[in-house]
Design an enzyme around this catalytic site. Structure first.
Site, PDB file in Angstrom:
ATOM      1  N   HIS A  34      23.790   8.474  72.078  1.00  0.00           N
ATOM      2  CA  HIS A  34      24.640   7.303  72.333  1.00  0.00           C
ATOM      3  C   HIS A  34      26.106   7.661  72.102  1.00  0.00           C
ATOM      4  O   HIS A  34      26.421   8.388  71.154  1.00  0.00           O
ATOM      5  CB  HIS A  34      24.261   6.133  71.422  1.00  0.00           C
ATOM      6  CG  HIS A  34      22.872   5.618  71.658  1.00  0.00           C
ATOM      7  ND1 HIS A  34      21.766   6.183  71.074  1.00  0.00           N
ATOM      8  CD2 HIS A  34      22.409   4.599  72.433  1.00  0.00           C
ATOM      9  CE1 HIS A  34      20.669   5.539  71.455  1.00  0.00           C
ATOM     10  NE2 HIS A  34      21.038   4.575  72.287  1.00  0.00           N
TER      11      HIS A  34
ATOM     12  N   ASP B 180      24.052   6.809  76.228  1.00  0.00           N
ATOM     13  CA  ASP B 180      23.937   5.407  76.634  1.00  0.00           C
ATOM     14  C   ASP B 180      25.016   4.531  76.000  1.00  0.00           C
ATOM     15  O   ASP B 180      25.557   4.859  74.944  1.00  0.00           O
ATOM     16  CB  ASP B 180      22.567   4.851  76.227  1.00  0.00           C
ATOM     17  CG  ASP B 180      21.456   5.348  77.127  1.00  0.00           C
ATOM     18  OD1 ASP B 180      21.723   6.215  77.974  1.00  0.00           O
ATOM     19  OD2 ASP B 180      20.310   4.882  76.970  1.00  0.00           O
TER      20      ASP B 180
END
Length: 728
Positions: free
Chosen positions: A258, A105
């Protein structure tokens, strides 16, 4: 003292000759006014684009949860992490056993996304990257590299908001901008979506489910997760790898990691541990499309959409570069403003001490009579006050009024006053420089004081103005001009400008022996020096600046007499102020260009050229041109940054200027009460001066010869009660 050979005194202005045909003046003025407004609009636009496309977040935190979830279907809560609400059906998909979907993300990030991709590519492992529109627009090349490597792309909104707290129109805008960024960056769109701050399907509440349903209506498949590594907490690479390993063993999982939002070095290191470990345990790696059973969730866009996206991404790139330049310029301007204030205060204090020593110590005094030249053109409202103030002088004066072809009764009114030692010379209109030269040629004395016909002297002004001529090296003296009509906000702003800007500057220039301008409102000259400099010239619209620079180049010293006070009429409307400052700015640029060769000369001329001209260019042209950046970026900070920090920074700059202004008022013996208008001056007045200066620069570049623009007079200059001056 090195002087140039005397020049001819026949410097009467050339009669107006034929000029090239040009567009009407009003149209040209409108064009020159439009250009600075367009520049301001451009800067504001790029700041708006940059602010919206870079207004970020603090990285991913905990997912939402703990709220009522009465509307979320049980088959969604108990189902898999991939939810499809498109069309009229509701489906969820579980990850097959021994299958892991690695999702990332918040990217793409210029530092960490390439490192994550390099690890995945080395192990031939696909990844699913949920990108934000902000980062995509700023780093399109990184997105293209992900697609070329065969990785999957999903939408993570444009600016990473919590969609459950946004309106339907805000959600649609977030999706549209992100798809536009994807189209411009890589020519694709995607129907795969992950909501920011989402977690597992068991954490869904009613608000998030409502958003998920709306996303389905828009054609999106929504991805949640099975396992959160919490890598944003930076627990260590091994802890991240352990958290990403499916539990119980053999179970499939969608894993959250991430590739942006902070330091992701531990995430990169964890992948080096996790991928070999899972492959050794018999796991395979897949994408969300593989789990859903679709060939792909990403598709190419059409030509029209591609170009729309490219324009958008280009606008973001241009705004980013422009803001970088603006930030550097702001740093330069801020440093110059603060440095100027410090230097002005230090040098003004030194100048005040030097002047006090001169006043209290033994010195030669100048007592011989002085000729005073007053050029006048349609000055019937002002001339009586001016002449009466001169007649009341405590120094012997000869007053010469040169009526420059007035169309009113200025000359008759001056004669009707029947004042002693006043001579009125009538002549056809030839311009102010020519009128001044006429007065100098009619003068009976070797010292000449010049003032505008709208200016009022104190009784002591002439006497104090000519005292520096006791030094034979001094060719001219500048007096202390003040605003005589201070009523109203505009008058107060100009009063602050005169005291703080003009007279404080003159103290600095006086110490550095490079005073650039003897104000037309109050100045004195040695006639010999005027002849050496070629007399007053009509080559520029700032004849006072022109003659001052010519005197420097002729080898004469220029002095400043801060206690030689004069009160002049300042413009009473913005229109009149604009016209005056336009002429001043343009004339100053003309004069600086005319005397640019002083940069290469020696002696006093070279000192002026290498000190005075650069200071003039920096503080009267460059800094005022860039000063509005302070206010523009202050607005930018209030909207897109930290408002408190922005207000404190802007207030700090204002406080430094207020300190400088207060000291200038103290030196001039002025009341500090008008300084309450200083903040408003910085907000409004500075922008007007910026527009005027830009217009003057454009006029100079364009080569248009600006005609003389006479201001409307009101005759309301009032000689205030004499302040208890410190004679500094």
């Amino acid at each position: 003292m090195r002087r140039r050979p005397p020049r001819s005194t026949d410097r009467s202005p050339r009669p107006p000759g034929p000029r090239r045909t040009r567009a009407p003046l009003s149209a040209r003025h409108r064009f020159r006014l439009l250009v600075p407004l367009v520049l301001l609009a451009f800067v504001a636009s790029v700041l708006l684009v940059e602010g919206y496309t870079t207004r970020g977040f603090a990285g991913d935190q905990e997912g939402r949860g703990g709220r009522p979830a009465t509307d979320v279907p049980r088959r969604v809560v108990d189902g898999g992490p991939i939810v499809d609400t498109t069309g009229d059906h509701l489906r969820s998909f579980r990850t097959p056993d021994k299958t892991v979907v690695l999702t990332f993300d918040d990217g793409p990030d210029p530092t960490w996304t390439p490192r994550v991709r390099a690890v995945l590519d080395r192990y031939r492992t696909p990844g699913t990257f949920f990108v934000t529109g902000q980062q995509t627009a700023r780093h399109p090349g990184i997105l293209r590299s992900l697609i070329r490597s065969g990785h999957e792309i999903g939408v993570h909104t444009f600016s990473h908001p919590d969609l459950a707290e946004r309106s339907a129109s805000d959600i649609d805008r977030e999706l549209a901008l992100t798809q536009l960024a994807l189209a411009g960056a890589a020519g694709v769109n995607t129907s795969l979506m992950r909501m920011p701050y989402s977690s597992t399907t068991t954490a869904l509440d009613d608000a998030s489910w409502s958003v998920a349903r709306r996303l389905g209506d828009k054609g999106y498949v929504t991805a949640f997760i099975d396992q959160d590594t919490n890598d944003w907490r930076k627990p260590g690479a091994r802890a991240i790898a352990d958290a990403a390993t499916p539990h119980p063993p053999g179970r499939g999982a969608v894993v959250l990691l991430h590739d942006a939002g902070g330091d992701r070095s531990q995430t990169v290191e964890a992948l080096e541990i996790l991928i070999p470990r899972l492959k050794a345990q018999g796991y395979r790696f897949a994408t969300v499309a593989d789990v859903v059973g679709s060939d792909r969730l990403t598709s190419p866009v059409g030509t029209a959409r591609l170009w729309q996206g490219r324009v958008f991404v280009t606008a973001v790139a241009v705004s980013g570069a422009a803001v970088s330049v603006v930030s550097v310029l702001l740093l330069v301007v801020g440093s110059l403003v603060l440095a100027r204030c410090v230097v002005l205060i230090v040098l003004a204090r030194r100048h005040a001490r030097r002047h006090r020593r001169r006043e209290t110590g033994p010195r030669r005094t100048v007592t011989r009579p002085v000729s005073v030249v007053v050029p006048a053109y349609n000055e019937r409202l002002c001339i009586p006050k001016t002449l009466r103030s001169l007649a009341a002088s405590d120094h012997p004066v000869e007053i010469i009024v040169v009526d420059d072809g007035s169309q009113d009764d200025t000359a008759d009114l001056a004669e009707s006053l029947a004042l002693e030692n006043v001579t009125v010379v009538r002549r056809p209109n030839g311009g102010k420089p020519s009128a001044l030269n006429t007065g100098v040629l009619r003068a009976s004395h070797d010292l000449v004081v010049m003032l505008d016909a709208d200016t009022v002297f104190a009784p002591s002004t002439v006497g104090r103005l000519v005292q520096p001529f006791a030094d034979p090296r001094v060719g001219a003296v500048a007096g202390n001009a003040k605003v005589g009509n201070r009523r109203g906000l505009l008058g107060r702003w100009q009063h602050i400008e005169y005291v703080m800007g003009f007279n404080l500057d003159r103290r600095m220039y006086d110490l550095l022996h490079c005073l650039p301008t003897i104000p037309g409102a109050v100045g004195a000259f040695r006639v010999e020096a005027l002849r050496d400099a070629g007399m007053m010239s009509a080559d520029t619209l700032a004849e006072d600046t022109d003659i001052t620079m010519a005197l420097h180049r002729a080898g004469w010293e220029i002095s400043y007499a801060p206690d030689a006070l004069a009160w002049t009429e300042a413009p009473a409307s913005l229109r009149e102020l604009w016209r005056q400052r336009y002429r001043w700015s343009y004339g100053t640029i003309q004069a600086a260009w005319k005397h640019r060769h002083a940069l290469l000369e020696r002696g006093p001329a070279g000192r002026f050229g290498r000190v005075g001209l650069p200071l003039l260019a920096v503080f009267q042209i460059l800094t005022p041109l860039l000063a509005p950046l302070i206010d523009i970026l202050a607005v930018y900070g209030l909207v897109f940054g930290n408002p408190l920090t922005t207000v404190l920074a802007w207030s700090g700059v204002l406080a430094v200027q207020a300190l400088c202004a207060a000291y200038a008022f103290h030196l001039d013996g002025e009341s500090l009460r008008p300084l309450w208008a200083l903040p408003f001056q910085q907000i409004v007045y500075r922008q007007v001066m910026y527009l005027v200066l830009v217009q003057a620069c454009l006029t100079a570049i364009n080569g248009y010869r600006l005609p003389w623009q006479r201001l409307k007079r009101s005759g309301d200059v009032v000689l205030p009660p004499q302040p208890s001056t410190r004679r500094t």
